[in-house]
Design an enzyme around this catalytic site. Structure first.
Site, PDB file in Angstrom:
ATOM      1  CG  ASN A   9     -10.335  -9.694   8.362  1.00 28.98           C
ATOM      2  OD1 ASN A   9      -9.219  -9.788   8.890  1.00 28.98           O
ATOM      3  ND2 ASN A   9     -10.586 -10.118   7.128  1.00 28.98           N
ATOM      4  CE  LYS A  11      -9.765  -7.541   4.839  1.00 25.66           C
ATOM      5  NZ  LYS A  11     -10.194  -7.361   3.469  1.00 25.66           N
ATOM      6  CG  HIS A  94     -10.573 -13.251   4.158  1.00 23.80           C
ATOM      7  ND1 HIS A  94     -10.044 -12.631   3.053  1.00 23.80           N
ATOM      8  CD2 HIS A  94     -11.464 -12.387   4.698  1.00 23.80           C
ATOM      9  CE1 HIS A  94     -10.603 -11.428   2.937  1.00 23.80           C
ATOM     10  NE2 HIS A  94     -11.456 -11.250   3.920  1.00 23.80           N
ATOM     11  CB  SER A 210     -17.621  -2.328   0.829  1.00 22.95           C
ATOM     12  OG  SER A 210     -16.422  -2.529   0.104  1.00 22.95           O
TER      13      SER A 210
HETATM   14  P1  PGA Z   1     -13.907  -4.799   3.743  1.00 14.43           P
HETATM   15  O1  PGA Z   1     -13.323  -6.266   4.048  1.00 14.43           O
HETATM   16  O2  PGA Z   1     -14.931  -4.508   4.804  1.00 14.43           O
HETATM   17  O3  PGA Z   1     -12.734  -3.890   3.807  1.00 14.43           O
HETATM   18  O4  PGA Z   1     -14.527  -4.865   2.378  1.00 14.43           O
HETATM   19  C1  PGA Z   1     -14.140  -7.299   4.512  1.00 14.43           C
HETATM   20  C2  PGA Z   1     -13.334  -8.565   4.641  1.00 14.43           C
HETATM   21  O5  PGA Z   1     -12.474  -8.808   3.783  1.00 14.43           O
HETATM   22  O6  PGA Z   1     -13.518  -9.350   5.587  1.00 14.43           O
END
Ligand code: PGA
Length: 249
Positions: A9, A11, A94, A210
């Protein structure tokens, strides 16, 4: 048998130059990965993503979809538009959209339905906040988030992917322990089974929050963790691919 899915993802990150390098590296590295790989990119880069990934084993998708088919909805992107760029996946619900754009679980269910109606596989995100976990309401919260989706998809349940993403673990560096995640994944699978017993064993439930090369193997080893939805670590091909290689299923 559920094939592990490692979905990135991105973002709101990237640009034409950095995307080109990242997509090329993921494409090249995907050749010796057993898990399925996918990247969910910002909508303006779907054309670029399609061009680079076409003919490879890496799937791609978007991060949101409109509940509407077409019309006067400024800024929205429809399922049909996503299909025009050969998207396979779309993330829906999300936590960043739920919290920053006030998306309700009913809206998330409608988006899920739109995705399915357009031949897209929705990755439906659920997850509790820190205060919800601390007050012991994780199960209730996740169940309530999923319930409208289950009511909406009925016989198409086996075509969806679910991502359990504890909000407190997203982008924070804090990860749920494999046991904590497994507990919620098992609850989700139980809820799915109550809706459609046969489909429940086929639906992939990803963990997100994470996930990184260092913790991926332990998380992915859990019975009901069928992959990952990866944010930060998906922006570096080497980390993203290392997560995929950590899968031993
Ligand atoms: P992250 O995000 O791996 O940076 O914690 C995961 C997500 O929001 O899909």
């Amino acid at each position: 048998m559920r094939r592990t899915l490692i979905a990135g993802n991105w973002k709101m990150n990237g640009d034409l130059v950095t995307n080109a390098a990242l997509l090329q590296a993921v494409r090249a590295g995907a050749q010796d990965v057993a898990a399925e790989l996918a990247v969910c990119v910002p909508a303006p880069y779907l054309a670029q993503t399609q061009t680079v990934l076409e003919g490879s084993s890496v799937a791609w998708g978007a991060q949101d979809i409109s509940v509407h088919e077409a019309g006067a909805y400024t800024g929205e992107v429809s399922g049909r538009m996503l299909k025009d760029f050969a998207c396979h996946y779309v993330i829906v619900g999300h936590s960043e959209r739920r919290s920053m754009h006030a998306e309700s679980s009913v809206e998330v269910a409608k988006k899920t339905k739109q995705a399915l109606a357009n031949g897209l596989t929705p990755i439906v995100c659920v997850g509790e906040t820190l205060s919800e976990r601390e007050s012991g309401s994780t199960a209730t919260v996740v169940e309530a988030q999923l319930q409208p989706v289950l009511a909406e998809v009925s016989d198409q349940l086996k075509h969806i992917v679910i991502a359990y993403e504890p909000v407190w673990a997203i982008g924070t560096g804090k990860t749920a322990t494999p046991e904590m995640a497994q507990e919620v994944h098992a609850l989700i699978r139980k809820q799915l089974a109550a809706a459609d017993n046969a489909a429940a064993s086929e639906v992939r439930i990803l963990y997100g929050g994470s996930m990184k090369p260092e913790n991926a193997a332990d998380l992915l080893a859990m019975t009901d963790i069928d992959g990952g939805l990866i944010g930060g670590a998906a922006l570096k091909a080497v980390d993203f691919l290392a997560i995929a290689h950590a899968d031993q299923k």
